[in-house]
Write an enzyme that holds these catalytic residues in place. Structure first.
Site, short mmCIF file in Angstrom:
data_model
loop_
_atom_site.label_atom_id
_atom_site.label_comp_id
_atom_site.label_asym_id
_atom_site.label_seq_id
_atom_site.Cartn_x
_atom_site.Cartn_y
_atom_site.Cartn_z
N TYR A 64 0.85 -1.20 0.00
CA TYR A 64 0.00 0.00 0.00
C TYR A 64 0.88 1.24 0.00
CZ TYR A 64 1.12 0.42 4.96
OH TYR A 64 1.78 0.55 6.16
N CYS A 65 0.33 2.34 -0.57
CA CYS A 65 1.00 3.64 -0.54
C CYS A 65 -0.08 4.71 -0.56
CB CYS A 65 1.98 3.77 -1.71
SG CYS A 65 1.20 3.67 -3.32
N THR A 66 0.31 5.95 -0.69
CA THR A 66 -0.65 7.06 -0.53
C THR A 66 -1.84 6.96 -1.49
OG1 THR A 66 1.31 8.38 -0.06
CG2 THR A 66 -0.79 9.56 -0.29
#
Ligand SMILES: [Zn+2]
Ligand SMILES: [Zn+2]
Length: 297
Positions: A183-185
């Site tokens: 996951y990331c922004t």
């Protein structure tokens, strides 16, 4: 009345002439009075821009009128009207700099060979069905200091360039047979990271579709996310509703705070957590590394 908005989106699609897209995007965003950052490469576009709501809507409408960008998943959030210092539109070899552009293949359908996309609800289902799901943070370690998924693994990365060495280091080899959710922004870094991980033997890799931003819109603080979300504009952080408390603590007084301060040494690029009160009181002007360098000198 002024209603400032920020939009965040990316599209992986082949762009044979990125310079032409850059010129068009620059003229369009400037004509709409927007500020922010747009990166264009042969692999697509990545943009975070802000301005007045009607101007941003116009920018989005025209951008999506270009067929390859038609499917862009636009994430809206509230701005302050003063979120970015200027408009920057650049052509780069990679949309996100992993230093691995040769390893990435992009078609009209997006990045090839990446992890399966999971929408927030699908993520919850996977976590319910499987006991050994591992969250793998696709951001820089600093961002994860103030918020991350429950029990997430946070690689030791100062920049996105550090990921390759991390996943090749052997440190995470015990995860190679486990279901991993990156996951990331907003999701873009995972499009690439999940390919790099799969290519290195991580057998079951998923990526959170729309990133933490979309997840927060769906589940707020009641799901698996903990703390604040680091963002790359003047706001610096955002929370998903009332009662969110940063996981990070002020280096000076240990109060939970999502606020980063720049080291007082201008040649030092490090940032560290410092609360508003301690900033006002001028406490802890240097980062830990610079402080211990002074003490041992
Ligand atoms: Zn403090
Ligand atoms: Zn420093």
């Amino acid at each position: 009345m002024s209603v400032p908005k920020i939009v965040l989106f990316y599209v992986f699609t082949p762009l044979p002439d990125p310079e032409a897209i850059r010129l068009w995007q620059h003229a369009l965003a400037e004509g709409c009075g927007l500020t922010g950052r747009i990166i264009v490469s042969e692999h697509g576009i990545n943009a975070t821009v802000g301005g007045e709501i009607d101007d941003v809507k116009k920018y989005v409408r025209v951008t999506k009128s270009y067929a390859p960008f038609k499917t862009a998943d636009i994430k809206w959030s509230n701005g302050t009207g003063d979120d970015f210092p200027r408009l920057s539109v650049k052509v780069r070899p990679e949309l996100v700099t992993f230093g691995a552009s040769d390893e990435i293949t992009v078609t009209e359908d997006g990045v090839q060979g990446g992890g399966e996309h999971l929408r927030p609800g699908q993520l919850h289902r996977l976590v319910e069905e499987r006991e050994d799901v591992v969250f793998f943070d696709g951001r820089n370690a600093m961002e994860a200091q103030i918020g991350r998924f429950k029990d997430a693994i946070v690689p030791e990365t100062g920049t996105t360039r550090d990921f390759l060495a991390e996943i090749e280091s052997g440190k995470y080899d015990d995860l190679k047979d486990k279901p991993i959710v990156t996951y990331c922004t907003g999701g873009i870094r995972c499009e690439v990271l999940s390919v790099l991980m799969k290519n290195r033997g991580f057998s079951e890799v998923y990526q959170l579709d729309g990133g933490i931003v979309r997840y927060g819109e769906s589940f707020g603080n009641s799901g698996l996310w903990e703390g604040s979300l680091y963002v790359f504009d003047k706001r610096m952080h955002m929370e998903f509703g009332e009662g969110a408390e940063s996981l990070g603590r002020c280096v000076s007084c240990n109060t939970p705070t999502p606020l980063f301060a720049n080291c007082a040494d201008e040649s030092c690029r490090r940032q560290f957590l410092r609360c508003e009160d301690c900033t006002e009181a001028g406490r802890h002007p240097h980062c830990e590394e610079c402080r211990s360098a002074v003490q041992s000198a």
